[in-house]
Write an enzyme that holds these catalytic residues in place. Structure first.
Site: not given
Length: 349
Positions: A72, A154, A189
């Site tokens: 990430e 994300k 994540c």
């Protein structure tokens, strides 16, 4: 594309030991070599980060990797100071971070795309994406042709991350792309802790999933500071392993590390729960959750590699297929909004 058999042992195109067959139908043989990066970024330095990205792609290519995953916000590194310092203290850090985040359509990205094309592999690249004056936690899916075939963000940055990065829209719900090496997916994540998002990825038919994570560390001494177990590398490792089991998919964890020499560069000197060298927990799991690769040490840099057979997914799905025979859509189902919102809506006359 003409038929080409690639031998991972010596680059020969005729040996019966060949590993992957590409054809003009883009269909893949079942055996794929998967790699996951565990390394230290070029902290807060765009050019250094890009150079290291290209170097790792070249290293993976030399090892015959077909699908490679990065952590990430690998470019320009995960700024742990968001968690350990106040917003006021982080002002200069954030300014520098924004200046060194990667623009998707940029000379730096094109250099990475060329490296992917030269390597002939599929890459899932995590980076802090700059668009105008906004940042997003981006993932670009770069095909063996060098083309960015899909880009997502994300959908919900976690906790203090929301002070730096914006949210992904509906296009980010697409998490899987077709590749010559199977259906490759990716999440960032704590997206791995969003059960509806995971379920939607399973519905997209994922076969190889890239689990992109920052550096995460062990539990600190409770006498020094209070901390949550779910914010540790061990917990993130387990969450990724569970996704392999729940989704009957291969999962490759790619994680960052942090070394002592870069604590000051990260504004982290004397800041628990940071441990150096540390942060890494990269691994590759089978569709039954079994670890398939050799473990790297917590602060060790390298590429975790495993040879996988996509037909093994059928073995796991015989027992449980959460979007197939093990589902009960008459009782439980997922509602998805595929339309992205916009800041501007043009009214019709």
């Amino acid at each position: 594309m003409t038929d080409l058999t690639v031998n991972l042992k010596n680059g020969d195109t005729s040996s019966e030991d060949s590993f992957v067959v590409l054809s003009d139908t883009s269909s893949a043989m079942s055996k794929v070599r998967v790699g996951a990066v565990q390394a230290e970024p070029g902290w807060f330095d765009l050019e250094e980060s890009v150079e290291k990205t290209i170097s790792l792609i070249n290293q993976a290519s030399e090892k015959g990797v077909n699908v490679l995953g990065f952590p990430e916000v690998w470019i320009p590194g995960y700024p742990w100071a968001l968690w350990t310092n106040s917003a006021i203290d982080n002002g200069e850090m954030v300014h520098k971070y924004m200046a060194n985040s990667l623009v998707r359509d940029s000379p730096q990205m094109r250099r990475i795309q060329q490296a992917v094309k030269d390597a002939g592999m599929q890459v899932v690249l995590g980076y802090s994406e700059r668009e105008g004056a906004s940042l997003y936690m981006g993932q670009s899916f770069i095909a063996p042709t060098g083309e960015v075939v899909h880009h997502r963000r994300k959908i919900k940055p976690t906790h203090v991350e929301r002070t730096l990065w914006g949210e992904g829209q509906a296009e980010s719900l697409t998490t899987v792309v077709d590749t010559p090496f199977g259906k490759v997916g990716g999440l960032n994540c704590w997206e791995h802790l969003q059960p509806l998002l995971r379920y939607y990825e399973y519905a997209q038919g994922v076969q190889i999933h890239i689990a992109s994570w920052p550096a995460e560390f062990c539990m600190p001494d409770p006498k020094v500071m209070a901390w949550q177990y779910h914010e540790t590398g061990e917990a993130s490792y387990r969450a990724s392993q569970f996704m392999a089991i729940e989704g009957q998919t291969f999962v490759a964890i790619a994680s960052q590390i942090l070394t002592e020499k870069n604590l000051e560069r990260n504004f982290l000197v004397g800041k628990p729960p940071i441990k150096t060298p540390g942060g890494g927990f990269s691994m590759i799991f089978g569709p039954d959750g079994k670890p398939l690769a050799e473990h790297l040490e917590d602060g060790e840099e390298g590429i975790v590699i495993a040879d996988v057979d996509l037909t093994d997914i059928d073995r796991a799905k015989t027992f449980i297929d959460t979007v197939g025979h093990y589902a009960r859509p008459d009782l439980l189902s997922l509602l998805v909004n595929p339309s992205a919102d916009s800041c501007i809506t043009m009214m019709k006359k």
